[in-house]
Design a protein around this motif. Sequence first.
Motif, PDB file in Angstrom:
ATOM      1  N   ARG A   7       0.796  -1.653   0.298  1.00  0.00           N
ATOM      2  CA  ARG A   7       0.199  -0.049   0.433  1.00  0.00           C
ATOM      3  C   ARG A   7       1.541   1.252   0.031  1.00  0.00           C
ATOM      4  N   GLY A   8       0.518   2.263  -0.371  1.00  0.00           N
ATOM      5  CA  GLY A   8       0.762   3.433  -0.948  1.00  0.00           C
ATOM      6  C   GLY A   8       0.117   5.048  -1.213  1.00  0.00           C
ATOM      7  N   LEU A   9       0.850   5.568  -0.960  1.00  0.00           N
ATOM      8  CA  LEU A   9      -0.466   7.450  -1.383  1.00  0.00           C
ATOM      9  C   LEU A   9       0.409   7.577  -2.643  1.00  0.00           C
ATOM     10  N   LEU A  10      -0.637   7.516  -3.524  1.00  0.00           N
ATOM     11  CA  LEU A  10      -0.689   8.204  -4.921  1.00  0.00           C
ATOM     12  C   LEU A  10      -1.116   9.574  -4.973  1.00  0.00           C
ATOM     13  N   PRO A  11      -0.806  10.997  -5.723  1.00  0.00           N
ATOM     14  CA  PRO A  11      -1.349  11.688  -5.773  1.00  0.00           C
ATOM     15  C   PRO A  11      -2.997  11.837  -6.675  1.00  0.00           C
ATOM     16  N   ARG A  12      -3.255  12.323  -6.171  1.00  0.00           N
ATOM     17  CA  ARG A  12      -5.304  12.410  -6.787  1.00  0.00           C
ATOM     18  C   ARG A  12      -5.298  14.215  -6.510  1.00  0.00           C
ATOM     19  N   ALA A  13      -6.037  13.746  -8.015  1.00  0.00           N
ATOM     20  CA  ALA A  13      -6.203  15.203  -8.275  1.00  0.00           C
ATOM     21  C   ALA A  13      -7.321  16.427  -7.664  1.00  0.00           C
ATOM     22  N   PRO A  14      -7.479  17.639  -7.499  1.00  0.00           N
ATOM     23  CA  PRO A  14      -8.001  17.802  -5.998  1.00  0.00           C
ATOM     24  C   PRO A  14      -9.370  17.917  -6.492  1.00  0.00           C
ATOM     25  N   GLY A  15      -9.837  17.497  -5.555  1.00  0.00           N
ATOM     26  CA  GLY A  15     -11.083  18.050  -5.668  1.00  0.00           C
ATOM     27  C   GLY A  15     -11.941  16.653  -6.800  1.00  0.00           C
ATOM     28  N   SER A  16     -10.965  15.603  -6.554  1.00  0.00           N
ATOM     29  CA  SER A  16     -11.478  14.063  -7.704  1.00  0.00           C
ATOM     30  C   SER A  16     -12.765  13.512  -6.891  1.00  0.00           C
ATOM     31  N   LEU A  17     -12.903  13.107  -5.685  1.00  0.00           N
ATOM     32  CA  LEU A  17     -14.305  12.425  -5.737  1.00  0.00           C
ATOM     33  C   LEU A  17     -15.188  12.803  -5.456  1.00  0.00           C
ATOM     34  N   ASN A  18     -15.585  11.874  -6.843  1.00  0.00           N
ATOM     35  CA  ASN A  18     -16.733  11.330  -7.248  1.00  0.00           C
ATOM     36  C   ASN A  18     -17.874  10.811  -6.748  1.00  0.00           C
ATOM     37  N   GLY A  19     -17.712   9.790  -5.910  1.00  0.00           N
ATOM     38  CA  GLY A  19     -18.506   9.359  -5.201  1.00  0.00           C
ATOM     39  C   GLY A  19     -18.674   7.442  -6.006  1.00  0.00           C
ATOM     40  N   VAL A  20     -17.759   7.404  -7.379  1.00  0.00           N
ATOM     41  CA  VAL A  20     -17.730   6.076  -7.512  1.00  0.00           C
ATOM     42  C   VAL A  20     -15.909   5.826  -8.236  1.00  0.00           C
ATOM     43  N   GLY A  21     -15.474   6.167  -7.150  1.00  0.00           N
ATOM     44  CA  GLY A  21     -13.804   6.302  -7.358  1.00  0.00           C
ATOM     45  C   GLY A  21     -13.652   8.112  -7.480  1.00  0.00           C
ATOM     46  N   ILE A  22     -11.875   7.850  -8.190  1.00  0.00           N
ATOM     47  CA  ILE A  22     -10.997   8.900  -7.405  1.00  0.00           C
ATOM     48  C   ILE A  22     -10.075   9.079  -9.057  1.00  0.00           C
ATOM     49  N   THR A  23     -10.021  10.557  -9.178  1.00  0.00           N
ATOM     50  CA  THR A  23      -9.461  10.719 -10.186  1.00  0.00           C
ATOM     51  C   THR A  23      -8.064  11.078  -9.870  1.00  0.00           C
ATOM     52  N   LEU A  24      -7.357  10.174 -10.314  1.00  0.00           N
ATOM     53  CA  LEU A  24      -5.776  10.594  -9.911  1.00  0.00           C
ATOM     54  C   LEU A  24      -5.514  11.671 -10.497  1.00  0.00           C
ATOM     55  N   GLN A  25      -3.975  12.198 -10.434  1.00  0.00           N
ATOM     56  CA  GLN A  25      -3.325  13.333 -10.928  1.00  0.00           C
ATOM     57  C   GLN A  25      -2.447  12.505 -11.979  1.00  0.00           C
ATOM     58  N   LYS A  26      -2.958  13.488 -13.617  1.00  0.00           N
ATOM     59  CA  LYS A  26      -2.214  12.753 -14.372  1.00  0.00           C
ATOM     60  C   LYS A  26      -0.561  12.627 -14.878  1.00  0.00           C
ATOM     61  N   THR A  27      -0.230  13.906 -14.061  1.00  0.00           N
ATOM     62  CA  THR A  27       0.509  14.561 -14.760  1.00  0.00           C
ATOM     63  C   THR A  27       2.053  14.755 -13.822  1.00  0.00           C
ATOM     64  N   TYR A  28       3.400  14.822 -13.395  1.00  0.00           N
ATOM     65  CA  TYR A  28       3.993  14.724 -12.581  1.00  0.00           C
ATOM     66  C   TYR A  28       3.944  16.898 -12.611  1.00  0.00           C
ATOM     67  N   ARG A  29       4.921  17.061 -11.607  1.00  0.00           N
ATOM     68  CA  ARG A  29       4.388  18.071 -10.934  1.00  0.00           C
ATOM     69  C   ARG A  29       6.093  19.196 -10.387  1.00  0.00           C
ATOM     70  N   LEU A  30       6.163  19.973 -11.160  1.00  0.00           N
ATOM     71  CA  LEU A  30       7.962  20.664 -10.443  1.00  0.00           C
ATOM     72  C   LEU A  30       6.956  21.704 -10.239  1.00  0.00           C
ATOM     73  N   ASP A  31       7.809  22.592  -9.004  1.00  0.00           N
ATOM     74  CA  ASP A  31       7.279  23.694  -8.339  1.00  0.00           C
ATOM     75  C   ASP A  31       8.242  24.405  -7.665  1.00  0.00           C
ATOM     76  N   ASP A  32       8.652  25.575  -8.709  1.00  0.00           N
ATOM     77  CA  ASP A  32      10.350  26.293  -8.243  1.00  0.00           C
ATOM     78  C   ASP A  32       9.809  27.082  -6.287  1.00  0.00           C
ATOM     79  N   HIS A  33       7.994  27.226  -6.555  1.00  0.00           N
ATOM     80  CA  HIS A  33       7.443  28.462  -5.526  1.00  0.00           C
ATOM     81  C   HIS A  33       7.932  29.794  -5.843  1.00  0.00           C
ATOM     82  N   ARG A  34       8.244  30.783  -6.758  1.00  0.00           N
ATOM     83  CA  ARG A  34       8.511  31.453  -6.841  1.00  0.00           C
ATOM     84  C   ARG A  34       7.060  32.421  -6.955  1.00  0.00           C
ATOM     85  N   GLU A  35       5.761  31.101  -6.882  1.00  0.00           N
ATOM     86  CA  GLU A  35       4.381  32.513  -6.612  1.00  0.00           C
ATOM     87  C   GLU A  35       4.796  32.291  -4.935  1.00  0.00           C
ATOM     88  N   ASP A  36       4.767  31.761  -4.770  1.00  0.00           N
ATOM     89  CA  ASP A  36       5.282  31.432  -2.839  1.00  0.00           C
ATOM     90  C   ASP A  36       6.300  32.490  -2.320  1.00  0.00           C
TER      91      ASP A  36
END
Length: 544
Positions: A347-376
């Motif tokens: 068992r492990g944790l994978l990223p799901r798409a935010p707000g993707s709970l739909n009652g009949v499953g979840i939608t996984l995040q499809k692509t990787y993310r690189l965040d350099d935090h400049r917006e923060d």
Amino acid sequence: MKRDIAALADREFDLVVVGAGVYGAATAWDASLRGLSVALIDKGDFGSGTSFNNLKTIHGGLRYLQHADFTRMRESVRERRNLMRIAPHLVHPLPFLVPTYRGSLLKSRTAMRAALFVNDLVSWDRNKLVDRQKHLPAGKALTRAACLEMAPGIERDGLTGGVLWYDAQMHNSDRLTLSFVLSAAREGAVVANYVEATELIRDGSQVKGVRARDVLSEDDGLELRGRLVVNATGPWVDGLSPAPRKLFHFSKAMNLVTRPIVGDVAIGVTSRRPHRDADAVVSASGRFLCLVPWRDVTLVGTSHAPFDGRPDELEATEDDIQDLIEDVNEAYPDAKLARGDVRLVHRGLLPRAPGSLNGVGITLQKTYRLDDHREDGIEGLLTIVGVKYTTARDVAEKAVDRALALLQKAPSASRSSETALVGGDIESFDDFVAGAMGDAPTDVMRHLVYTYGSTYKEILKGDRERIVPGSPVLAAEVRHAVREEMASDLASVVLRRTELGTAGHPGRAVLEACADVIQSELGWSAGRKQQELESLETFYQRRS
């Protein structure tokens, strides 16, 4: 590869990579190949988190046709080929069969034949490899009779035939993750397991490194200085991130290791449990499940469910396990799996798409993310969120490209898709196996070549005593793990350095024999040895 804590604190690195799962390890290796100075740490053992929990498949992305996502298909095809090139002893072709049925658009013979045609077009360069053992034949349609001959246990009602194509499989995924770490160390990276990054070192908006704790010595005073910190901690990324936004939304993924229920061909079936993928152009009515032959067991999965706890609290519940068993038995009636057939639960944790709970499953995040935090308003920090094992090296390459830009260094080409990992210096795998036979009994040699590749002779320099009678694993492998691969506990040896316990509990005699060897190497007391044995027994009780 030696654990040298002092070397982590005696200079400023170009990169301090936090997290030594496959994404962090591949990033450290790619960066080291390009001449950057790198430190790599993990709060646990190398690859002991999400990277430990997988279905062992390296897939070329055929399922992405459901999303009409040809970009991800091409990425997966390239990385499948690259991994077979750089780790030929660990990644091998795997035939995959999916049955076709009347009355279903997605599972119809016509639709699946069209999918194979497109797959072969998209993967036109899949065999640009010198080693012919790694060449993947074109997909083909099967008659009903041929399908039943290869997979006699599938549902027969409405069966019209099937399709067969080829992907790849890791003989030992834990050794592959470790090979990235070993290869980074070979190129000059300073690496250490059981070093936990506790907080970022900051000078205003500039990140200067991390404060860390040596878990083994319980020293809280470590400081690792780096021009850029790479946060590759998987589900733990938000704990090290200063961003007010959440970067990793949890999805619990689970696979089961069971008694053998399929032959030499992996089989894809669809469960009847309702499932909807919000991103799919054409959505199946149920969850697609894989039944994968792996060594002498079958891997089944993957199930996905929401998770709202802390990453360290993740466990598979009995309901989770029973639900997946029921899904498998419904989708593949001949399995007849019972709870007692489960040898290990991944068992492990994978990223799901935010707000993707739909009652009949979840939608996984499809692509990787690189965040350099400049917006923060933060500089000196790069966060990686990966989505699957197959493309980790490719994402690592892109992360190092971004790191060079952030460090204002001249661009340099990545060499990690062409450079063999430790053990991967093999031109023709079949010829290499044939040439190795005779150095030890056949079962031992096959095991050593598939585990250590071109470095197998390092193991044979030691004594050739089997860890227990009948096992192909040698006691010398345990010593090598302690002396050369930074293994400091029983679980690291049994689960991640050797193949002894990766398919389920190997038996008390094996655990005792391993503990005896490690005790002699590290000078454990009788009490420490017993503690290690009890800890690993507890692991298997919770995970089987």
